[in-house]
Design a protein around this motif. Structure first.
Motif, mmCIF file in Angstrom:
data_model
loop_
_atom_site.group_PDB
_atom_site.id
_atom_site.type_symbol
_atom_site.label_atom_id
_atom_site.label_comp_id
_atom_site.label_asym_id
_atom_site.label_seq_id
_atom_site.Cartn_x
_atom_site.Cartn_y
_atom_site.Cartn_z
ATOM 1 N N LEU A 75 0.832 -1.204 0.000
ATOM 2 C CA LEU A 75 0.000 0.000 0.000
ATOM 3 C C LEU A 75 0.864 1.250 0.000
ATOM 4 O O LEU A 75 1.692 1.451 0.893
ATOM 5 C CB LEU A 75 -0.925 0.017 1.214
ATOM 6 N N ASP A 111 0.113 4.713 0.623
ATOM 7 C CA ASP A 111 -0.933 5.582 1.165
ATOM 8 C C ASP A 111 -0.414 7.018 1.173
ATOM 9 O O ASP A 111 -0.032 7.568 2.218
ATOM 10 C CB ASP A 111 -1.319 5.125 2.576
ATOM 11 N N ARG A 141 -2.167 9.817 3.486
ATOM 12 C CA ARG A 141 -1.849 9.629 4.909
ATOM 13 C C ARG A 141 -0.425 10.073 5.194
ATOM 14 O O ARG A 141 -0.148 10.708 6.221
ATOM 15 C CB ARG A 141 -2.058 8.171 5.311
ATOM 16 N N HIS A 173 -7.413 13.257 1.656
ATOM 17 C CA HIS A 173 -7.326 12.858 0.257
ATOM 18 C C HIS A 173 -6.419 13.840 -0.467
ATOM 19 O O HIS A 173 -6.196 14.969 -0.012
ATOM 20 C CB HIS A 173 -8.716 12.832 -0.405
ATOM 21 N N CYS A 217 6.615 6.243 1.010
ATOM 22 C CA CYS A 217 5.585 5.425 1.671
ATOM 23 C C CYS A 217 6.134 4.081 2.114
ATOM 24 O O CYS A 217 5.711 3.556 3.157
ATOM 25 C CB CYS A 217 4.401 5.199 0.734
ATOM 26 N N ARG A 228 -3.295 4.608 -2.898
ATOM 27 C CA ARG A 228 -4.467 5.320 -2.367
ATOM 28 C C ARG A 228 -4.335 6.819 -2.631
ATOM 29 O O ARG A 228 -3.302 7.429 -2.351
ATOM 30 C CB ARG A 228 -4.620 5.082 -0.864
ATOM 31 N N GLY A 264 -7.474 8.585 -1.876
ATOM 32 C CA GLY A 264 -8.558 9.038 -1.012
ATOM 33 C C GLY A 264 -9.705 9.698 -1.750
ATOM 34 O O GLY A 264 -10.693 10.104 -1.133
ATOM 35 N N LEU A 297 -10.410 2.021 -0.478
ATOM 36 C CA LEU A 297 -9.235 1.724 0.339
ATOM 37 C C LEU A 297 -9.275 2.361 1.716
ATOM 38 O O LEU A 297 -8.264 2.340 2.435
ATOM 39 C CB LEU A 297 -7.966 2.189 -0.403
ATOM 40 N N GLU A 298 -10.416 2.915 2.113
ATOM 41 C CA GLU A 298 -10.462 3.664 3.369
ATOM 42 C C GLU A 298 -10.269 2.750 4.583
ATOM 43 O O GLU A 298 -9.558 3.109 5.525
ATOM 44 C CB GLU A 298 -11.776 4.439 3.466
ATOM 45 N N SER A 313 -6.641 1.659 4.698
ATOM 46 C CA SER A 313 -5.810 2.768 5.173
ATOM 47 C C SER A 313 -5.874 2.904 6.687
ATOM 48 O O SER A 313 -4.853 3.140 7.349
ATOM 49 C CB SER A 313 -6.254 4.082 4.511
ATOM 50 N N GLU A 345 -3.523 0.859 8.713
ATOM 51 C CA GLU A 345 -2.110 1.265 8.660
ATOM 52 C C GLU A 345 -1.181 0.077 8.393
ATOM 53 O O GLU A 345 -0.095 -0.024 8.947
ATOM 54 C CB GLU A 345 -1.706 1.990 9.953
ATOM 55 N N THR A 371 1.036 -1.697 5.527
ATOM 56 C CA THR A 371 1.633 -1.454 4.210
ATOM 57 C C THR A 371 1.832 -2.740 3.418
ATOM 58 O O THR A 371 2.021 -2.697 2.206
ATOM 59 C CB THR A 371 2.987 -0.736 4.348
#
Length: 303
Positions: free
Chosen positions: A151, A153, A156, A162, A177, A190, A192, A269-270, A273, A276, A278
């Motif tokens: 992931l 993200d 984040r 987003h 990331c 992601r 968002g 993907l919320e 996410s 947390e 990866t």
């Protein structure tokens, strides 16, 4: 033949699977070690049709695209004359589903979905794609995908809910990331952006954030098997819901056409996410639509 680096011929002259060839039995077994808790998350948007509540307009989609239609034979109000009896007082409700998946629901793109000139990925003739289907590089070539999901993200990492509509993710942002993708990984990006739909459809349609061309090349150079994102086109879109790059920098041409990397678009993907995590096991299997340019899918993350 394309000029920049590509995977044409790498897996043989007849290859129609691209970097999915990197998902060998050994790579799959190694990917399964990424599961720790055994929790399973669906990464798909719901398909809401004419017989479902709430209405289909509650699901993010590109403006002007035909929405999925779901019909049920229960009360005669849809495609049949009511639920059919099957004996002993039992009743059965049947379904009919019409889906134009590109731009309207979570789906996977086949390697025949987009090309330039007269050739598909790996030099297969584009003339093989016709209204009756594609006889080369169709979605049925995928089978099933089980790999290590990684992931990225980005919002984040930047402290945002987003990314802004005009944001184009750079290789440096992907690298920040972590972890570093390995050959055969599924890169899950992601932005968002689907959450914006709940606030304003017009804002959602004002454009979309996505990968930059260089970020796409960065992932391709690391031999990922699949690139998946929660936006509608992997790359960004403008206010006309079109990609702004020229042909050399178009993300679909870079990934699908040149490198044979399948794409999964319009994920949700919320929840992933919020965990947390990866690294996880990514599982997806498109429908075996012979000659299809894509398929609706329900990707799973096994944590």
């Amino acid at each position: 033949m394309v000029a920049e680096p590509n995977n044409w011929g790498r897996f043989g002259p007849a290859d129609q699977r691209g970097t999915l060839n990197l998902l060998t039995p050994g790579a799959v077994l190694d990917a399964l070690r990424s599961a720790v808790t055994g929790e399973v998350l669906s990464l798909a948007l719901p398909i809401r049709g004419s017989t479902s509540s709430p209405a289909p307009g509650t699901v993010p989609h590109l403006k002007g695209r035909p929405l999925p239609q779901h019909f049920m034979s229960v009360d005669g109000g849809d495609y049949a004359a009511g639920a059919r009896p099957v004996g002993a007082g039992l009743r059965v409700a049947d379904d009919a589903l019409i889906v134009s998946h590109h731009g309207t629901t979570t789906h996977m793109d086949a390697l025949c979905h987009m090309w330039s000139g007269d050739e598909l990925y790996n030099g297969h003739p584009a003339a093989r794609v016709r209204s009756y289907g594609a006889t080369r590089c169709g979605i049925e070539q995928v089978g099933g995908v089980v790999g290590r999901g990684v992931l990225f993200d980005v919002p984040r990492r930047l402290g945002l809910d987003h990314l802004p509509a005009g944001h184009r993710i750079t290789p440096e942002e992907l690298e920040a990331c972590g972890p570093e993708p390995r050959p055969g990984d599924v890169a899950v990006v992601r932005t968002g952006w689907p959450a914006v739909w709940r606030r304003s459809r017009e804002e959602y349609w004002s454009g979309q954030p996505g990968l930059s061309a260089e970020a796409g090349r960065w992932l391709a150079a690391r031999d990922v098997a699949v690139v998946a994102s929660d936006n509608a086109a992997i790359g960004g879109l403008d206010e006309r819901q079109l990609a702004g790059e020229g042909l050399e920098d178009d993300l679909h041409l870079i990934l699908l056409h040149r490198h044979g990397v399948h794409l999964v678009e319009m994920l949700w993907l919320e929840e992933l996410s919020a965990r947390e995590r990866t690294e996880f096991v990514f599982v997806v299997a498109p429908l075996g639509i012979e000659g299809g340019t894509g398929s609706p899918v329900n990707p799973l993350a096994v944590l």
